[in-house]
Design a protein around this motif. Structure first.
Motif, PDB file in Angstrom:
ATOM      1  N   GLU A  48       0.846  -1.222   0.000  1.00  0.00           N
ATOM      2  CA  GLU A  48       0.000   0.000   0.000  1.00  0.00           C
ATOM      3  C   GLU A  48       0.869   1.254   0.000  1.00  0.00           C
ATOM      4  O   GLU A  48       0.560   2.241  -0.663  1.00  0.00           O
ATOM      5  N   MET A  49       1.951   1.171   0.759  1.00  0.00           N
ATOM      6  CA  MET A  49       2.854   2.324   0.809  1.00  0.00           C
ATOM      7  C   MET A  49       3.436   2.597  -0.587  1.00  0.00           C
ATOM      8  O   MET A  49       3.460   3.744  -1.052  1.00  0.00           O
ATOM      9  N   ALA A  50       3.878   1.550  -1.249  1.00  0.00           N
ATOM     10  CA  ALA A  50       4.449   1.727  -2.592  1.00  0.00           C
ATOM     11  C   ALA A  50       3.400   2.242  -3.567  1.00  0.00           C
ATOM     12  O   ALA A  50       3.704   3.045  -4.467  1.00  0.00           O
ATOM     13  N   GLN A  51       2.160   1.792  -3.360  1.00  0.00           N
ATOM     14  CA  GLN A  51       1.083   2.262  -4.254  1.00  0.00           C
ATOM     15  C   GLN A  51       0.881   3.775  -4.134  1.00  0.00           C
ATOM     16  O   GLN A  51       0.577   4.446  -5.119  1.00  0.00           O
ATOM     17  N   VAL A  52       1.049   4.282  -2.932  1.00  0.00           N
ATOM     18  CA  VAL A  52       0.937   5.734  -2.733  1.00  0.00           C
ATOM     19  C   VAL A  52       2.014   6.455  -3.545  1.00  0.00           C
ATOM     20  O   VAL A  52       1.749   7.445  -4.245  1.00  0.00           O
ATOM     21  N   ALA A  53       3.231   5.915  -3.482  1.00  0.00           N
ATOM     22  CA  ALA A  53       4.343   6.544  -4.214  1.00  0.00           C
ATOM     23  C   ALA A  53       4.079   6.512  -5.718  1.00  0.00           C
ATOM     24  O   ALA A  53       4.305   7.502  -6.428  1.00  0.00           O
ATOM     25  N   VAL A  54       3.580   5.379  -6.195  1.00  0.00           N
ATOM     26  CA  VAL A  54       3.305   5.244  -7.642  1.00  0.00           C
ATOM     27  C   VAL A  54       2.226   6.244  -8.057  1.00  0.00           C
ATOM     28  O   VAL A  54       2.365   6.950  -9.067  1.00  0.00           O
ATOM     29  N   ARG A  55       1.175   6.328  -7.255  1.00  0.00           N
ATOM     30  CA  ARG A  55       0.074   7.264  -7.573  1.00  0.00           C
ATOM     31  C   ARG A  55       0.568   8.712  -7.594  1.00  0.00           C
ATOM     32  O   ARG A  55       0.356   9.436  -8.569  1.00  0.00           O
ATOM     33  N   ASP A  56       1.267   9.109  -6.534  1.00  0.00           N
ATOM     34  CA  ASP A  56       1.659  10.523  -6.434  1.00  0.00           C
ATOM     35  C   ASP A  56       2.674  10.914  -7.511  1.00  0.00           C
ATOM     36  O   ASP A  56       2.606  11.998  -8.085  1.00  0.00           O
ATOM     37  N   ARG A  57       3.606  10.030  -7.784  1.00  0.00           N
ATOM     38  CA  ARG A  57       4.622  10.360  -8.802  1.00  0.00           C
ATOM     39  C   ARG A  57       3.999  10.424 -10.198  1.00  0.00           C
ATOM     40  O   ARG A  57       4.443  11.220 -11.034  1.00  0.00           O
ATOM     41  N   ALA A  58       2.980   9.575 -10.423  1.00  0.00           N
ATOM     42  CA  ALA A  58       2.294   9.623 -11.728  1.00  0.00           C
ATOM     43  C   ALA A  58       1.478  10.910 -11.829  1.00  0.00           C
ATOM     44  O   ALA A  58       1.490  11.587 -12.863  1.00  0.00           O
ATOM     45  N   ASN A  59       0.781  11.261 -10.754  1.00  0.00           N
ATOM     46  CA  ASN A  59       0.013  12.522 -10.751  1.00  0.00           C
ATOM     47  C   ASN A  59       0.922  13.718 -11.013  1.00  0.00           C
ATOM     48  O   ASN A  59       0.537  14.686 -11.667  1.00  0.00           O
ATOM     49  N   ALA A  60       2.122  13.642 -10.491  1.00  0.00           N
ATOM     50  CA  ALA A  60       3.049  14.773 -10.605  1.00  0.00           C
ATOM     51  C   ALA A  60       3.467  15.040 -12.050  1.00  0.00           C
ATOM     52  O   ALA A  60       3.970  16.126 -12.366  1.00  0.00           O
ATOM     53  N   LEU A  61       3.240  14.058 -12.933  1.00  0.00           N
ATOM     54  CA  LEU A  61       3.585  14.265 -14.348  1.00  0.00           C
ATOM     55  C   LEU A  61       2.835  15.471 -14.918  1.00  0.00           C
ATOM     56  O   LEU A  61       3.295  16.111 -15.862  1.00  0.00           O
ATOM     57  N   ASN A  62       1.669  15.767 -14.344  1.00  0.00           N
ATOM     58  CA  ASN A  62       0.883  16.915 -14.820  1.00  0.00           C
ATOM     59  C   ASN A  62       1.202  18.199 -14.068  1.00  0.00           C
ATOM     60  O   ASN A  62       0.528  19.206 -14.248  1.00  0.00           O
ATOM     61  N   ASN A  63       2.179  18.146 -13.197  1.00  0.00           N
ATOM     62  CA  ASN A  63       2.492  19.320 -12.374  1.00  0.00           C
ATOM     63  C   ASN A  63       3.876  19.864 -12.723  1.00  0.00           C
ATOM     64  O   ASN A  63       4.898  19.285 -12.360  1.00  0.00           O
ATOM     65  N   PRO A  64       3.898  20.991 -13.446  1.00  0.00           N
ATOM     66  CA  PRO A  64       5.194  21.527 -13.884  1.00  0.00           C
ATOM     67  C   PRO A  64       6.102  21.961 -12.731  1.00  0.00           C
ATOM     68  O   PRO A  64       7.300  22.154 -12.926  1.00  0.00           O
ATOM     69  N   PHE A  65       5.535  22.115 -11.530  1.00  0.00           N
ATOM     70  CA  PHE A  65       6.341  22.582 -10.399  1.00  0.00           C
ATOM     71  C   PHE A  65       6.920  21.437  -9.579  1.00  0.00           C
ATOM     72  O   PHE A  65       7.689  21.657  -8.656  1.00  0.00           O
ATOM     73  N   ALA A  66       6.522  20.200  -9.904  1.00  0.00           N
ATOM     74  CA  ALA A  66       6.945  19.050  -9.097  1.00  0.00           C
ATOM     75  C   ALA A  66       8.379  18.659  -9.424  1.00  0.00           C
ATOM     76  O   ALA A  66       8.914  18.953 -10.486  1.00  0.00           O
ATOM     77  N   GLN A  67       8.949  17.964  -8.481  1.00  0.00           N
ATOM     78  CA  GLN A  67      10.380  17.632  -8.555  1.00  0.00           C
ATOM     79  C   GLN A  67      10.604  16.153  -8.863  1.00  0.00           C
ATOM     80  O   GLN A  67      11.501  15.793  -9.615  1.00  0.00           O
ATOM     81  N   VAL A  68       9.799  15.268  -8.281  1.00  0.00           N
ATOM     82  CA  VAL A  68       9.940  13.826  -8.495  1.00  0.00           C
ATOM     83  C   VAL A  68       8.678  13.336  -9.193  1.00  0.00           C
ATOM     84  O   VAL A  68       7.579  13.435  -8.649  1.00  0.00           O
TER      85      VAL A  68
END
Lengths: 351, 166, 385
Positions: A158-178
């Motif tokens: 579940e913890m890894a799933q959170v990381a996968v979700r957030d990092r994928a969401n960040a693809l649409n965020n030009p201000f994100a770092q990871v």
């Protein structure tokens, strides 16, 4: 209560190290942009409040440099909290409630790359009994993750799933770092950083700044087509000692969410300030999010964690979803202190 | 168990943290010039006043300062001062010394520095001073390239010429 | 329309250079429990806590309110931590009052502290930063040139500062909580003390203290149940401006003038010298009394020194200033602003003991900080506004 809404938000791109710019220089374009966006001059702003930390900056009165960026002239009605900008927003919201002002500017900034962040955060702990042991911030979070895993309330998957979700969401965020597409099994095959935390469980170290404008009533409608109205705003502190807290849930978030009315209706979008993956799971539960809620469309703190600005950024990102019509009702969360010691919840609505 | 012990009144916890500071874009430009013995200021785009050094924005108007640098003279006027007799572990100067606020010719902001080659009984507001530079081979990226300011021997500047800078 | 805010409990510690008999938590509790006792309330009655203190480097703890959560009765309650440089004590009081005025809480505990003995404040104020030449030693080094600027501008007699120092130390003898109790204080003693940062003499400077101050603020309806007559908040104001810009008046900053104007307007005061009965102002170096008398519009520009000189600011003058002994007699930096606000409230409640100004009905609390660039003030009264 007076109707107050978030009407504008700007931020700097989060980066691991702003090697060339000092804090004032990071802040200048962020403030400049929000003034341009809203057409507001210093004289139009009734109250200003900021959040930052002297220890992150390694000097006393580090926030004073912020005044250079905002152009505090003629003299401004202004305050500062030694907390994340989300609490500066709270102070500004209170100020607007007593009709001392109709428009407020809020900002937060941090440049943790200057120091050794996990070690610096040890200075938040009891100086007589705990801090002399120098427990670093990642190890403190690992203790919490371990107790959650042992209690069976979360799993490493579940913890890894959170990381996968957030990092994928960040693809649409030009201000994100990871950001990027990752695979849960691949992440779980990675080595431990501080067991049971792997690198993907931890937020990055980020330098950054953000700014927000809030306004009351008609002033909000003038400044924004679809303002994000603040319908509930609460924050709660827990004792710090890990031994007297239930680390497998976020009790203070539960209380704040309940009081803010987060539980009273469905939430379309939630922006959660979780510096570690296991904390995201605890927080989503504490906020009582349904399956339909989109969590951390910006990528959250796991994608970018500019300390002292990251909490306020959650409110800004949640507000954006309201402005753009993707959410009628959104919730934003901010945290401070070791293992989610202090938590803040804002409920935002489009109508 | 009942044996009374002295209470613990002091616990020493040395805190050592290392920081890497960035001078920032505009301070870097200024320091690179100082390394060459040049004093660069910059104009506020709103009122044209010369900031020395520029910190990247005009604090009064809240606008970025990005224009061409202005080279300043290393002479100026003491607008105010104090004579310091308090030791500080962070300051490597012999006591007492005069800490002066100097308005360089051509600048519209003052800088803090030290006065040398002058009895502390003679220092006064309006006194004209000039920079005494260290030998060129000791120059680094620091205002310490100027060892101190010393009286230039010119007549004092009238109070009206600098009073708005106190 | 904002709710009314009443001050129903006031407490402070004995201020001293080293309070090694207590921890940080113990110091804060000493003040907070006195405030609760004064209000005849318990920790349970408090809805929220607001904490103020100056830089974290002064104690070596980052955001100390986090580890102090329990000690402050903040567990499972909202807590805010304010930091606006030297004015922080004042700003903290204003933030706490705004929680009541906004109708968000009914009872708020506000506390501010500094335990300077736990670290080294002089070091924390003058950390050697790269790229700059270190010549300014501590706060005195920064403010001495401004004092010189005021002396030049106003033509004030050179002994004005000495007179302030004597008066404040004499007042402190009547305040059991004050850090400095100098029985032998005299004009000659101050005049003959060494020049530290010329023109500032040793005895014209504030001490470095450990101490805390706390107050219980209450909504109008609950204040009605208070055992002692509350003090009422009539008006608050905060103003800030940049440290440095070309042409900035550092001696008499626009920020304090604007602050005064806003404060009096909200309080309906048109003649502050007449309408205010006494004032506690942040005077860390003696010369700041005449300077801030002008800043708070008690005197015409360049004439503030006349108030000191003519005895107007003495206990028996027409506008007593720093009845408690002021910052010159006790300076736990983060708490210093709140102590000024608390003294104003004590006066209008008639609780100031030997340093009570007879019949005080309206009092000013004032704090400033940074490079004379942060100002926070409040007016409290014995009657509802």
């Amino acid at each position: 209560m007076r109707d107050v809404a978030v009407v504008a938000f700007t931020q700097s791109p989060s980066v691991r190290c702003e090697a060339n710019r000092n804090e004032t220089e990071i802040l200048i374009p962020v403030i400049h942009e929000i003034k341009q966006q809203t057409g507001l001059a210093t004289e139009d702003i009734g109250f200003i409040c900021s959040g930052s930390s002297d220890y992150l900056a390694g000097q006393s009165f580090a926030f004073v440099a912020g005044l250079d960026a905002i152009g505090a002239w003629p003299p401004v009605s202004e305050s500062h909290v030694e907390m994340d900008g989300a609490w500066a927003l709270y102070e500004a919201w209170v100020k607007l409630q007593i009709e001392d002002a109709d428009v407020a500017l809020v900002y937060g900034f941090g440049k943790p790359s200057m120091g050794d962040l996990p070690r610096t955060m040890a200075l938040q702990l009891d100086p007589y009994s705990v801090m002399p042991l120098w427990p670093d911030a990642v190890s403190m979070a690992a203790l919490q993750a371990r107790s959650c895993l042992e209690a069976g309330v979360i799993s490493e998957r579940e913890m890894a799933q959170v990381a996968v979700r957030d990092r994928a969401n960040a693809l649409n965020n030009p201000f994100a770092q990871v950001k990027g597409e990752f695979d849960v099994d691949a992440l779980l095959a990675e080595p431990m950083l501080v067991s049971p935390l792997r690198k993907h469980d931890c937020s990055p170290i980020s330098d950054g700044a953000c700014a927000m404008v809030i306004a009351a009533g008609d002033r909000a409608r003038e400044l924004c087509e679809r303002p994000a109205w603040i319908r509930g705003f609460e924050h709660i502190l827990e004792p710090q000692d890990l031994g007297v807290r239930d680390l497998t849930r976020s009790r203070s978030t539960e209380i704040a969410a309940e009081k803010a009315g987060a539980h009273s209706d469905k939430i379309d979008v939630a922006e959660v300030y979780a510096p570690f993956t296991h904390q995201s799971i605890l927080l989503e539960r504490a906020l009582g999010l349904g399956d339909a809620a989109v969590v951390n469309p910006s990528g959250g703190a796991l994608a970018a964690n500019p300390l002292m600005a990251a909490g306020l950024t959650r409110v800004g990102e949640a507000s954006r979803r309201v402005w753009e019509g993707q959410a009628d009702r959104a919730v934003a969360h901010a945290t401070s202190g070791p293992c989610l010691q202090q938590n803040l919840v804002v409920v935002l609505e489009g109508n | 168990m009942s044996e009374e012990k002295e209470p613990v009144e002091v616990l020493r916890t040395p805190v050592e943290l290392d920081y890497t500071y960035s001078a920032g874009v505009s301070a870097s430009r200024f320091l690179r010039a100082v390394e060459q013995g040049k004093l660069l200021g910059q104009r506020c785009p709103v009122d044209g006043r010369v900031y020395f050094p520029s910190r990247g924005s005009c604090p009064q108007h809240g606008v970025p300062i990005e224009g061409e640098p202005v080279e300043l003279s290393d002479r100026g006027t003491i607008v105010t001062f104090s004579v310091n007799r308090v030791p500080s572990e962070n300051i490597d100067l012999e006591l007492p010394y005069a800490a002066i606020q100097v308005l360089l010719d051509g600048a519209d902001t003052t800088l803090f520095h030290v006065l040398g080659e002058c009895s502390i009984d003679d220092v006064r507001m309006g006194m004209r001073v000039e920079a005494v530079w260290r030998p060129r081979d000791e120059w680094t990226i620091s205002m310490q390239n100027i060892r101190y300011f010393k009286p230039s021997g010119e007549p004092d500047a009238p109070f009206e010429s600098y009073q708005e800078h106190i | 329309m904002a709710e009314l805010c009443g001050i129903v409990g006031i407490g402070q510690t004995k201020h001293d250079s080293k309070r090694i008999d207590v921890s940080m938590a113990g110091l804060l509790r000493e003040a907070a429990e006195r405030a609760l006792e004064d209000a005849e309330l318990t920790w349970r009655d408090i809805d929220a806590v607001v904490i103020g203190k100056a830089p974290d480097l002064f104690e070596g703890v980052m955001m100390p309110e986090l580890f102090l959560a329990d000690a402050l009765g903040g567990a499972y309650k909202p807590m805010l931590r304010v930091h606006t440089a030297g004015s922080v004590g004042g700003s903290t009081g204003i933030v706490a009052a705004s929680l009541i005025q906004a109708g968000i809480h009914d009872r708020v505990l506000v506390a501010a502290f500094e335990k300077q003995s736990e670290s080294n404040a002089m070091w924390a104020l003058s950390i050697p930063m790269p790229f700059s030449v270190a010549v300014v030693a501590g706060a005195g080094g920064f403010f001495a040139p401004l004092v010189r600027g005021y002396m030049r501008r106003s033509g004030a007699p050179e002994d004005t500062g000495i007179r302030v120092a004597v008066k404040d130390r004499e007042n402190a003898l009547k305040n059991p909580y004050a850090h400095l109790h100098m029985e032998d204080i005299s004009f000659d003693l101050v005049a003959s003390s060494p020049m530290l940062w010329d023109p500032i003499r040793y005895l014209e400077t504030c001490p470095s203290s450990d101490g805390a101050c706390a107050m219980v603020l209450s909504s109008e309806s609950l204040a009605a149940k208070a055992p002692t007559r509350p003090a009422w908040v009539h008006s608050t104001a905060m103003r800030s401006e940049p440290t440095m810009f070309s042409g900035r008046d550092q001696v008499m900053p626009q920020g304090i003038l604007d602050n005064a104007e806003a404060l009096y307007k909200k309080a309906g005061i048109t003649n502050p010298r007449k309408e205010i009965d006494c004032a506690e102002m942040y005077v860390p170096f003696s010369w700041f009394e005449p300077m801030w008398c002008e800043g708070m519009l008690f005197a015409e520009p360049n004439e503030g020194w006349k108030m000191t000189y003519e005895g107007a600011t003495a206990m028996d003058g027409d506008l007593p200033i720093n009845m408690s002994g002021g910052v010159l007699s006790s300076n736990p930096i983060g708490a210093s602003g709140l102590l000024r606000f608390a003294e104003a409230a004590l006066q209008v409640r008639g609780q100031a003991g030997d340093h009570q100004v007879e019949g005080a009905k309206k009092a000013l609390g004032h704090a400033y900080g940074g490079g004379s660039q942060y100002f926070s003030t409040w007016i409290v009264g014995s009657e509802k506004p």
